[in-house]
Write a protein that holds these residues in place. Structure first.
Motif: not given
Length: 380
Positions: A183-190, A256-265, A270-275
């Motif tokens: 949801t947009a609310g969850e994206r806003c929180y992140i 944080a960079a990899v996680s945010l990349l997964g959030t917005f892209a 990203t893939g499970p290996g990078a995480v």
């Protein structure tokens, strides 16, 4: 995040199943066991060291003490869960365990970075503004720690109250914030949590230590011999704090960079290996602190050896010489009289002369330790 995701060959993988290969699962589990063991033992030793010197802790050291406690708690709880899941090739602690694991990891991470920001702010104030009275106040550590825990509790409790969620990571072996919002609310929180809990503190830390380096260099350039010695001691404390900050940022900024990349892209980018790789980096941050104390602070090395009661052959000669050197401003021990018979052996000492010896009647006999390589060293 849905209950399953498409795997190779069209099969549907449950979100608690590992997305890594069996060999990668075993390697991940071994790294978790190694990192957890080293981190728990190292931070426990540092905690013992701070406890032994608790009567002379400064404000910054109270925050370092707290940093050690939160790191020890996080590593002691999360690493065994991650290792057990990796060896089982899936997250084995169900939804409740996932939520508790994610909340504890996020809370301790926020406590750590907030404590580092407080340490940087104190260093900055003492070095650049010289407001030592307010910083050295006995109530300052209590107020700072209260602010740190309130700040961490606020951001980590929001997902428990419905703003954001905790969920399993993409590789399926540990839990944290759900970086794949629905949801947009969850994206806003992140977005707000990443900005307020990581990127703004990181910017503040860079500013604090940049200004500290500038002021310390200027002071050392214009200080006399006594001032230079004091400035060198302060520089060592600044170095320990700065390296702690650098190690923490190197561990958490990639995550944080990899996680945010997964959030917005999207998670496909990203893939499970990078995480999994950046997750291992965050877990390795648990043993950074003990290593930094040992490598960059002579005083902490001596205190840590004393806390662990290491034998003298484990101590470098310079550390022993510094430990047993007389303190500045302390009057020397009164001289002791030796027998007249011993005064003849010197050839140039009169019968009534008094000779100062290194031991008084109440001093225990020195212990001779053999250093590696055959060198002999005396410790009292």
């Amino acid at each position: 995040m849905t209950n399953g995701s498409a795997a190779a060959g069209g099969a549907v993988r449950h979100r608690f199943d590992s997305a890594l290969t069996p060999g990668q699962d075993l390697a991940y589990g071994a790294l978790m066991v190694t990192s957890g063991t080293v981190s728990v033992l190292g931070n426990a030793a540092v905690l013992l060291m701070f406890h032994r010197r608790r009567a002379r802790l400064e404000t910054v050291e109270y925050l370092l003490y707290n940093l050690t406690v939160s790191t020890l708690l996080m590593m002691a709880v999360t690493c065994p869960l991650n290792a057990a899941s990796a060896f089982s090739h899936r997250w084995i602690f169900d939804e409740l365990g996932c939520v508790l694991h994610g909340a504890l990891s996020f809370f301790c991470g926020l406590v750590n970075i907030s404590a580092l920001v407080s340490i940087g702010a104190i260093r900055y104030i003492k070095t650049c503004w010289a407001f030592t009275d307010s910083v050295n106040n006995a109530r300052t550590p209590v107020r700072l720690l209260a602010a740190v825990y309130v700040w961490a509790a606020f951001w980590s409790s929001c997902p428990l109250l419905g703003w954001g969620r905790y969920g399993v990571e993409q590789h399926g072996l540990c839990c944290s914030l759900d970086w794949l919002p629905r949801t947009a609310g969850e994206r806003c929180y992140i977005a707000l949590a990443a900005l307020a809990a990581l990127f703004l503190p990181a910017g503040a830390l860079v500013f604090f230590y940049w200004r500290i380096v500038v002021v310390v260099r200027r002071t050392q350039r214009h200080a006399g011999r006594g001032g230079a010695r004091k400035a060198a001691a302060e520089t060592q404390l600044h170095l320990v704090s700065a390296v702690l900050v650098l190690g923490f940022l190197l561990a958490w900024v990639p995550y944080a960079a990899v996680s945010l990349l997964g959030t917005f892209a999207g998670e496909r980018l990203t893939g499970p290996g990078a995480v999994a790789v950046v997750t291992v980096l965050t877990k390795n941050s648990g043993w950074y602190n003990p290593a930094i104390y040992v490598l960059f602070s002579r005083q902490y090395r001596a205190d840590l050896r004393a806390a662990l009661r290491l034998p003298c052959w484990c101590r470098p000669p310079a550390a022993l010489a510094q430990r047993h050197a007389p303190s500045a401003g302390r009057p020397p021990a009164p001289p002791a009289l030796v027998s007249p018979a011993s005064s003849h052996s010197g050839g140039g000492v009169s019968r009534n002369a008094s000779v100062h010896v290194s031991m008084s009647p109440s001093t225990p006999a020195p212990r001779v330790c053999t250093q590696p390589g055959g060198a002999r060293e005396t410790s009292l």
